[in-house]
Structures are given as C-alpha cells and as structure tokens.
Design a protein around this motif. Sequence first.
Motif, short mmCIF file in Angstrom:
data_model
loop_
_atom_site.label_atom_id
_atom_site.label_comp_id
_atom_site.label_asym_id
_atom_site.label_seq_id
_atom_site.Cartn_x
_atom_site.Cartn_y
_atom_site.Cartn_z
N GLU A 140 0.82 -1.21 0.00
CA GLU A 140 0.00 0.00 0.00
C GLU A 140 0.86 1.26 0.00
O GLU A 140 0.52 2.26 -0.63
CB GLU A 140 -0.94 -0.01 1.20
N LEU A 141 1.98 1.20 0.74
CA LEU A 141 2.89 2.35 0.75
C LEU A 141 3.49 2.58 -0.63
O LEU A 141 3.61 3.71 -1.09
CB LEU A 141 4.00 2.13 1.78
N HIS A 142 3.87 1.47 -1.29
CA HIS A 142 4.52 1.60 -2.60
C HIS A 142 3.52 1.91 -3.71
O HIS A 142 3.70 2.86 -4.47
CB HIS A 142 5.26 0.30 -2.93
N SER A 148 1.17 8.13 -5.38
CA SER A 148 0.44 9.40 -5.32
C SER A 148 1.39 10.57 -5.14
O SER A 148 1.22 11.63 -5.76
CB SER A 148 -0.57 9.37 -4.16
N ILE A 149 2.40 10.40 -4.29
CA ILE A 149 3.38 11.47 -4.08
C ILE A 149 4.17 11.73 -5.35
O ILE A 149 4.45 12.89 -5.71
CB ILE A 149 4.32 11.10 -2.91
N TYR A 150 4.53 10.64 -6.06
CA TYR A 150 5.26 10.81 -7.32
C TYR A 150 4.40 11.57 -8.33
O TYR A 150 4.90 12.46 -9.05
CB TYR A 150 5.64 9.44 -7.87
N SER A 151 3.11 11.23 -8.35
CA SER A 151 2.21 11.94 -9.25
C SER A 151 2.11 13.42 -8.90
O SER A 151 2.08 14.29 -9.78
CB SER A 151 0.82 11.29 -9.18
N LEU A 152 2.08 13.72 -7.60
CA LEU A 152 2.04 15.11 -7.16
C LEU A 152 3.30 15.86 -7.57
O LEU A 152 3.25 17.05 -7.93
CB LEU A 152 1.87 15.17 -5.64
N ASP A 180 -6.35 13.85 -0.63
CA ASP A 180 -6.59 12.42 -0.81
C ASP A 180 -5.44 11.59 -0.24
O ASP A 180 -5.66 10.55 0.40
CB ASP A 180 -6.77 12.09 -2.29
N VAL A 181 -4.20 12.05 -0.47
CA VAL A 181 -3.04 11.34 0.05
C VAL A 181 -3.03 11.36 1.58
O VAL A 181 -2.74 10.35 2.24
CB VAL A 181 -1.73 11.95 -0.50
N LEU A 182 -3.37 12.53 2.16
CA LEU A 182 -3.41 12.65 3.61
C LEU A 182 -4.45 11.69 4.20
O LEU A 182 -4.21 11.04 5.22
CB LEU A 182 -3.75 14.09 4.00
N GLU A 184 -5.44 8.90 2.89
CA GLU A 184 -4.92 7.55 2.72
C GLU A 184 -3.91 7.21 3.82
O GLU A 184 -3.90 6.10 4.36
CB GLU A 184 -4.26 7.43 1.34
N ILE A 185 -3.06 8.17 4.17
CA ILE A 185 -2.08 7.97 5.23
C ILE A 185 -2.78 7.78 6.57
O ILE A 185 -2.42 6.89 7.36
CB ILE A 185 -1.10 9.15 5.30
N LYS A 186 -3.79 8.58 6.87
CA LYS A 186 -4.53 8.46 8.12
C LYS A 186 -5.23 7.12 8.22
O LYS A 186 -5.28 6.50 9.29
CB LYS A 186 -5.55 9.60 8.24
N SER A 187 -5.78 6.66 7.10
CA SER A 187 -6.47 5.37 7.08
C SER A 187 -5.51 4.23 7.40
O SER A 187 -5.83 3.32 8.18
CB SER A 187 -7.11 5.15 5.71
N LEU A 188 -4.31 4.29 6.81
CA LEU A 188 -3.31 3.25 7.06
C LEU A 188 -2.83 3.29 8.51
O LEU A 188 -2.65 2.25 9.14
CB LEU A 188 -2.12 3.44 6.10
N ALA A 189 -2.66 4.50 9.04
CA ALA A 189 -2.22 4.64 10.43
C ALA A 189 -3.27 4.10 11.39
O ALA A 189 -2.95 3.49 12.41
CB ALA A 189 -1.92 6.11 10.74
N THR A 190 -4.55 4.30 11.08
CA THR A 190 -5.63 3.81 11.93
C THR A 190 -5.64 2.29 11.98
O THR A 190 -5.94 1.69 13.01
CB THR A 190 -6.99 4.33 11.42
#
Length: 330
Positions: A140-142, A148-152, A180-182, A184-190
């Motif tokens: 999921e990170l990759h 998403s970060i690369y796209s940004l 959207d990226v933020l 996604e990060i919060k969802s993974l952290a949860t």
Amino acid sequence: MSDSTERISKTLPPPTWIMDADYTIIDRNAQAEKFEKDYVISMEYAVEVAKGTCCAFQTDKKACKNCPLENKWAASDGFPITFMGRDGVSYEFFGKLVKTEHIWKLEIRYIDKPFESEGKSMLTYLNEARESEQKRIARELHDGIAQSIYSLMLETRGLKWTPFEEHQQKLQAIDQHFADVLLEIKSLATELRPSILDDVGLIPAINQFVEQTMEMTGFIIHVIVDGERKRLTSRGNVVIYRSIQEAISNALKYSGENEATIALDFGQKELRVTIADAGKGFIYDPYHLGFGLLNLRERAQSVGGTIEVETGIGKGTRITMNVPYKEGMS
C-alpha cells in the motif's frame, strides 16, 4: 445421490461433510457424525471462516475488514478454526473447503494432525498473518501513497509549462490530490493502531466500543469504573482495549447469555480489568489454553501484567487482567 456428487465413504479418517452449491449438508461420514456429538459445530460459521467472510482471529467487524490473511482462508492448504467442545472448552482445528463442480467438501482435522500437504501449526499461521500484513502495508505504501506522491511531484513540476491563466485550476487539483493522500495515510495509520485511544482516551474508547457492540448485537454490557483514574503507557492502553474486545467477543459467542460486565479498578500501581458473564462457563486448564485465552495472556505479559481466569461448567466466566501503569512493573 449419484456418483457424480462424490458421495463420501463412511471410512474416511477426517470428519468430512458434503454440501450442495448453497452449503446445505447432503452427506457426511461417520467421523463427521461423531465430531458433531463431541463439539458444538455451526456449519454456517465454518463456511464463513473458510470463505474469509468471518475471521477466527479478529474480535470485531472493523478488524475483519483488514484481515491480514487477505481472504485466503479457502486456499488448498486449509485454514485454522475453533469449535467449542461439549465440555465447554474451545479447541483448535484445521479445515479445508474444496469445490468440485457444484459440490462443496469440508474436512476438519485436529490441530496435532494438520493436512499432510503443508503440516502447519497455528503459530505458523499467525506468523504468516503478520508477514502477510507487513507485505500488505509495504504494498500500500509503494503502490498507493508513494505513487500518489510521485504523481504530485509531476503535477507540481508541470506548473511551469502550464499557461498562467490555468494555474489556479491546476493548484486546486493538486490541493485535492494532497487531501486524498493525507486521508490515505490516516487510514493506514488507523489500521496499525486504534487512533480512538489517542483521540479520546481509554475509558471513552471502551464506552464507544460498548455502545457500538450493543447497537450491532443487542448484547448488554455494563461498564463500571472505580478508583482515581491514572494514565497507563500507550502500549498498556492498546493491550487493555484489544483484550476487552476479545473477551467480549468470546462472551458473545460462547456464554449463552445476553449480558456481561466490564469493571476497571484503578489501584495504586496497576489497573485491574475484569470481564465477567454468568454464562455456561467451561473447564479451565491453564496448561492447555485455547487460542483466545493464550492471546490474552500473551498480551498481558507483553506489558508486565498478569491474567486470571475463574470459570467452570455452569459457573459463568470471570477474566481478570492486571496491567501496571509502568511496563515491566507488576
């Protein structure tokens, strides 16, 4: 029944059931008949675990949504499952669900006699679950956040080639992409840690879990808090929260009652948590713990705590966990 339905021999060693396309039993061997006399078996539950729609490890529906085994329960090498014996004790088994044409065949084998093809133990499955979870997070990170970060990055660099009058529109799109990226990060952290413990604290988190459980199941849960509230370590909070989830889940499944009590007593050096019901109870053997109790004990020990179990046939169940405010001190 015709030969094409794979009618099973009554001499097959493992307990075996044959079901139609709707999972209705149409045949069983002698070992299956004996198994049903020795254990409380729900075929619906067995099929759900095999299909991955019900989890033998997790304790609530939210956790099941992110099962680390990724719905691979019905793989050819089998799946772990627990059934309660007529003596009130939960036992662990291996199962295998195989489909041939329009017929399903379910086999159950004892934990000390796993399928010869893989010879795995329950511990192996747990290790594989952790490994699978780590792989899922890495993927999921990759594939998600990193892409998403690369796209940004590309979108941001592309601004210099964009006509000035289109900058505002592009910036709005980039801003939404960042949001959207933020998320996604919060969802993974949860998924990795129940954020509710950090957001509202242990007691409110327990109360929220209780309210949600009662709303979903109708199961009545009383919460009693005594003593002056003191802070535990972050890890201690997680241990208590997860343990309460599991203990209540077990009461729901096995007690035969519709009520349980959670009591939290804040002492001088430790928090005593008691989960009790007036249900069927079981024969407790501290040297041969089932998966659920073993998991509770290991959780308590991981923060220097202890666990006590008081039960018996027809005597209900009381599980008491003592967790020190400072890890390693009991």
